[in-house]
Design a protein around this motif. Sequence first.
Motif, PDB file in Angstrom:
ATOM      1  N   ARG A   4      12.202  10.412   2.670  1.00 13.80           N
ATOM      2  CA  ARG A   4      11.464  10.918   3.799  1.00 13.80           C
ATOM      3  C   ARG A   4      10.676   9.812   4.449  1.00 13.80           C
ATOM      4  NH1 ARG A   4       6.733  14.085   1.861  1.00 13.80           N
ATOM      5  NH2 ARG A   4       6.475  14.322   4.058  1.00 13.80           N
ATOM      6  N   ARG A   5      10.151  10.144   5.602  1.00 12.30           N
ATOM      7  CA  ARG A   5       9.212   9.258   6.253  1.00 12.30           C
ATOM      8  C   ARG A   5       7.831   9.462   5.662  1.00 12.30           C
ATOM      9  NH1 ARG A   5       9.744  10.911  12.093  1.00 12.30           N
ATOM     10  NH2 ARG A   5      10.132  12.892  11.114  1.00 12.30           N
ATOM     11  N   ALA A   6       6.950   8.448   5.776  1.00 11.34           N
ATOM     12  CA  ALA A   6       5.647   8.488   5.128  1.00 11.34           C
ATOM     13  C   ALA A   6       4.730   9.483   5.808  1.00 11.34           C
ATOM     14  CB  ALA A   6       4.995   7.108   5.184  1.00 11.34           C
ATOM     15  N   VAL A   7       4.027  10.325   5.030  1.00 10.53           N
ATOM     16  CA  VAL A   7       3.096  11.283   5.602  1.00 10.53           C
ATOM     17  C   VAL A   7       1.751  10.609   5.790  1.00 10.53           C
ATOM     18  CG1 VAL A   7       1.889  13.452   5.239  1.00 10.53           C
ATOM     19  CG2 VAL A   7       4.256  13.233   4.552  1.00 10.53           C
ATOM     20  N   THR A   8       1.199  10.736   7.002  1.00 14.15           N
ATOM     21  CA  THR A   8      -0.117  10.200   7.290  1.00 14.15           C
ATOM     22  C   THR A   8      -0.962  11.292   7.899  1.00 14.15           C
ATOM     23  OG1 THR A   8       0.776   9.410   9.364  1.00 14.15           O
ATOM     24  CG2 THR A   8       0.599   7.813   7.588  1.00 14.15           C
ATOM     25  N   VAL A   9      -2.292  11.143   7.857  1.00 16.88           N
ATOM     26  CA  VAL A   9      -3.182  12.219   8.280  1.00 16.88           C
ATOM     27  C   VAL A   9      -3.916  11.822   9.538  1.00 16.88           C
ATOM     28  CG1 VAL A   9      -5.114  13.677   7.601  1.00 16.88           C
ATOM     29  CG2 VAL A   9      -3.467  12.931   5.893  1.00 16.88           C
ATOM     30  N   LEU A  10      -3.834  12.647  10.557  1.00 20.05           N
ATOM     31  CA  LEU A  10      -4.565  12.440  11.787  1.00 20.05           C
ATOM     32  C   LEU A  10      -6.030  12.748  11.541  1.00 20.05           C
ATOM     33  CD1 LEU A  10      -4.277  11.790  14.792  1.00 20.05           C
ATOM     34  CD2 LEU A  10      -3.917  14.209  15.208  1.00 20.05           C
ATOM     35  N   THR A  11      -6.915  12.068  12.232  1.00 22.85           N
ATOM     36  CA  THR A  11      -8.329  12.218  11.943  1.00 22.85           C
ATOM     37  C   THR A  11      -8.823  13.638  12.181  1.00 22.85           C
ATOM     38  OG1 THR A  11      -8.797  11.461  14.182  1.00 22.85           O
ATOM     39  CG2 THR A  11      -8.874   9.823  12.437  1.00 22.85           C
ATOM     40  N   VAL A  67      17.824  -0.605  22.683  1.00 24.89           N
ATOM     41  CA  VAL A  67      16.436  -0.185  22.855  1.00 24.89           C
ATOM     42  C   VAL A  67      15.679  -0.434  21.552  1.00 24.89           C
ATOM     43  CG1 VAL A  67      14.904   1.723  23.438  1.00 24.89           C
ATOM     44  CG2 VAL A  67      17.155   1.558  24.534  1.00 24.89           C
ATOM     45  N   VAL A  68      14.539  -1.097  21.650  1.00 22.24           N
ATOM     46  CA  VAL A  68      13.681  -1.349  20.487  1.00 22.24           C
ATOM     47  C   VAL A  68      12.299  -0.798  20.815  1.00 22.24           C
ATOM     48  CG1 VAL A  68      12.721  -3.052  18.902  1.00 22.24           C
ATOM     49  CG2 VAL A  68      15.006  -3.397  19.891  1.00 22.24           C
ATOM     50  N   ALA A  69      11.800   0.087  19.948  1.00 25.89           N
ATOM     51  CA  ALA A  69      10.588   0.836  20.252  1.00 25.89           C
ATOM     52  C   ALA A  69       9.515   0.643  19.193  1.00 25.89           C
ATOM     53  CB  ALA A  69      10.919   2.329  20.368  1.00 25.89           C
ATOM     54  N   TYR A  70       8.272   0.718  19.633  1.00 24.03           N
ATOM     55  CA  TYR A  70       7.136   0.921  18.747  1.00 24.03           C
ATOM     56  C   TYR A  70       6.803   2.421  18.772  1.00 24.03           C
ATOM     57  CZ  TYR A  70       5.541  -3.834  17.580  1.00 24.03           C
ATOM     58  OH  TYR A  70       5.409  -5.098  17.054  1.00 24.03           O
ATOM     59  N   TYR A  71       6.570   2.977  17.575  1.00 24.30           N
ATOM     60  CA  TYR A  71       6.347   4.416  17.403  1.00 24.30           C
ATOM     61  C   TYR A  71       4.885   4.676  17.050  1.00 24.30           C
ATOM     62  CZ  TYR A  71       6.701   8.962  14.926  1.00 24.30           C
ATOM     63  OH  TYR A  71       6.525  10.243  14.478  1.00 24.30           O
ATOM     64  N   GLY A  72       4.309   5.753  17.579  1.00 22.17           N
ATOM     65  CA  GLY A  72       2.951   6.132  17.225  1.00 22.17           C
ATOM     66  C   GLY A  72       2.324   6.962  18.318  1.00 22.17           C
ATOM     67  N   THR A  73       1.016   7.161  18.211  1.00 18.37           N
ATOM     68  CA  THR A  73       0.325   7.937  19.224  1.00 18.37           C
ATOM     69  C   THR A  73      -0.921   7.203  19.675  1.00 18.37           C
ATOM     70  OG1 THR A  73      -0.266  10.201  19.851  1.00 18.37           O
ATOM     71  CG2 THR A  73      -1.209   9.370  17.789  1.00 18.37           C
ATOM     72  N   ALA A  74      -1.481   7.661  20.769  1.00 21.95           N
ATOM     73  CA  ALA A  74      -2.571   6.937  21.415  1.00 21.95           C
ATOM     74  C   ALA A  74      -3.817   6.881  20.532  1.00 21.95           C
ATOM     75  CB  ALA A  74      -2.906   7.610  22.746  1.00 21.95           C
ATOM     76  N   GLY A  75      -4.290   5.674  20.263  1.00 24.14           N
ATOM     77  CA  GLY A  75      -5.563   5.480  19.600  1.00 24.14           C
ATOM     78  C   GLY A  75      -5.619   5.854  18.142  1.00 24.14           C
ATOM     79  N   ASN A  76      -4.477   5.951  17.449  1.00 21.45           N
ATOM     80  CA  ASN A  76      -4.493   6.330  16.041  1.00 21.45           C
ATOM     81  C   ASN A  76      -3.499   5.465  15.273  1.00 21.45           C
ATOM     82  OD1 ASN A  76      -4.100   7.721  13.493  1.00 21.45           O
ATOM     83  ND2 ASN A  76      -5.265   9.394  14.426  1.00 21.45           N
ATOM     84  N   ALA A  78      -3.062   5.201  12.179  1.00 24.10           N
ATOM     85  CA  ALA A  78      -2.494   5.836  10.985  1.00 24.10           C
ATOM     86  C   ALA A  78      -1.134   6.457  11.256  1.00 24.10           C
ATOM     87  CB  ALA A  78      -3.442   6.902  10.452  1.00 24.10           C
ATOM     88  N   LEU A  79      -0.834   6.743  12.513  1.00 30.80           N
ATOM     89  CA  LEU A  79       0.399   7.442  12.845  1.00 30.80           C
ATOM     90  C   LEU A  79       1.505   6.513  13.323  1.00 30.80           C
ATOM     91  CD1 LEU A  79      -0.982  10.652  14.566  1.00 30.80           C
ATOM     92  CD2 LEU A  79      -0.543  10.187  12.162  1.00 30.80           C
ATOM     93  N   GLY A  80       1.271   5.218  13.297  1.00 32.80           N
ATOM     94  CA  GLY A  80       2.331   4.306  13.700  1.00 32.80           C
ATOM     95  C   GLY A  80       1.784   3.096  14.416  1.00 32.80           C
ATOM     96  N   VAL A  81       2.597   2.058  14.475  1.00 33.22           N
ATOM     97  CA  VAL A  81       2.169   0.766  14.998  1.00 33.22           C
ATOM     98  C   VAL A  81       1.742   0.845  16.459  1.00 33.22           C
ATOM     99  CG1 VAL A  81       4.547   0.084  15.576  1.00 33.22           C
ATOM    100  CG2 VAL A  81       2.813  -1.679  15.176  1.00 33.22           C
ATOM    101  N   LEU A  82       2.305   1.748  17.238  1.00 33.38           N
ATOM    102  CA  LEU A  82       1.963   1.834  18.655  1.00 33.38           C
ATOM    103  C   LEU A  82       0.479   2.117  18.848  1.00 33.38           C
ATOM    104  CD1 LEU A  82       3.015   1.762  21.571  1.00 33.38           C
ATOM    105  CD2 LEU A  82       3.452   4.221  21.392  1.00 33.38           C
ATOM    106  N   GLY A  83      -0.133   2.855  17.911  1.00 37.35           N
ATOM    107  CA  GLY A  83      -1.535   3.219  18.046  1.00 37.35           C
ATOM    108  C   GLY A  83      -2.512   2.173  17.557  1.00 37.35           C
ATOM    109  N   GLU A  84      -2.029   0.994  17.176  1.00 34.41           N
ATOM    110  CA  GLU A  84      -2.918  -0.038  16.657  1.00 34.41           C
ATOM    111  C   GLU A  84      -3.702  -0.753  17.751  1.00 34.41           C
ATOM    112  OE1 GLU A  84      -0.702  -2.656  14.151  1.00 34.41           O
ATOM    113  OE2 GLU A  84      -0.404  -1.140  12.588  1.00 34.41           O
ATOM    114  N   GLY A  85      -3.400  -0.465  18.988  1.00 37.26           N
ATOM    115  CA  GLY A  85      -4.123  -1.065  20.109  1.00 37.26           C
ATOM    116  C   GLY A  85      -3.667  -0.433  21.394  1.00 37.26           C
TER     117      GLY A  85
END
Length: 310
Positions: A4-11, A67-76, A78-85
């Motif tokens: 599975r993919r890693a489970v992470t917790v949104l704040t 296509v090469v993508a960064y995955y994640g959500t805005a400002g978080n 913990a949910l993926g590299v895209l949210g690191e900045g």
Amino acid sequence: MLVRRAVTVLTVAVLAGCGTDSRTPEKVRPSPSGSAAPASAPASPPAPETPQELPLGGTKIFPAYRVVAYYGTAGNAALGVLGEGSADKMLPKLRAAAKPFAGGRKVQPAYELIASVAQAGPGKDGDYSRMIPMASIQRYVDQAKRHKVLVILDLQPGRGDFLPQARQLERFLVQPHVGLALDPEWRMPPGKVPGRTIGRVGSGEVNRVSDYVAGLVERHHLPEKLFVLHQFRASMLPDIGKIQKRPGLAMVQHVDGFGTRSEKNATWDRLRRPKQFHLGYKLFYDEDVKRYGAADLLKFVDVPELVSFQ
């Protein structure tokens, strides 16, 4: 062994992203957060009179581009590299990570932005899913347009249906650089809670969403649009063979799963359907053991056409 993919917790809630096949899914604390999505989406802008093109030119994504993508959500983070900045901060890093994956194609950078995030609590509408602010999505979509980047809006609908959430995003989906991803892990059966159960979605629901998105492509004279299905277990798409191809959509089976190379290979070999879909592959910065590099993936049988980093 499937992984599975890693489970992470949104704040404020559950999470986005991942799970394992060999372990019991982690339990997560319920959240008081409810759905922040509007009751109805505003009208989309009128269709242009002439056909539109992709950010780097042309109207077909594959086989012209990888296509090469960064995955994640805005400002978080913990949910993926895209949210690191911010998008401006992450784009140079994405371009550097994407460059080695060309393999004879043009490289098309992309943001896979989690637009709706599965929740541990039911929320006001009881669907265990929360849409991130539309203003946050707009910032990514606008920045991507300026820098010739694709956007893939990822949905985690909880106990809801994918189609109503997709409709809420129509103002973005009618833009030529914005596609859609469905994540069945977070599509819950009745009575189940995200993070405690690995979800699933039937072909009928997928086909209704793809028909809707293909209709937008036709009506608005859009170039080919990414339509991504995430999967790391066969049970997540139980009747995958009945999923229909749609004109105007580059339909991608995105094979997820973290772990050792042998574990990831087993998932890839068991699930991939190259005669039915374009193929995608996920790389995990933290969870993968001896993470594959670009040179490795370019030697795969059925080289992935969409590669994402989490």
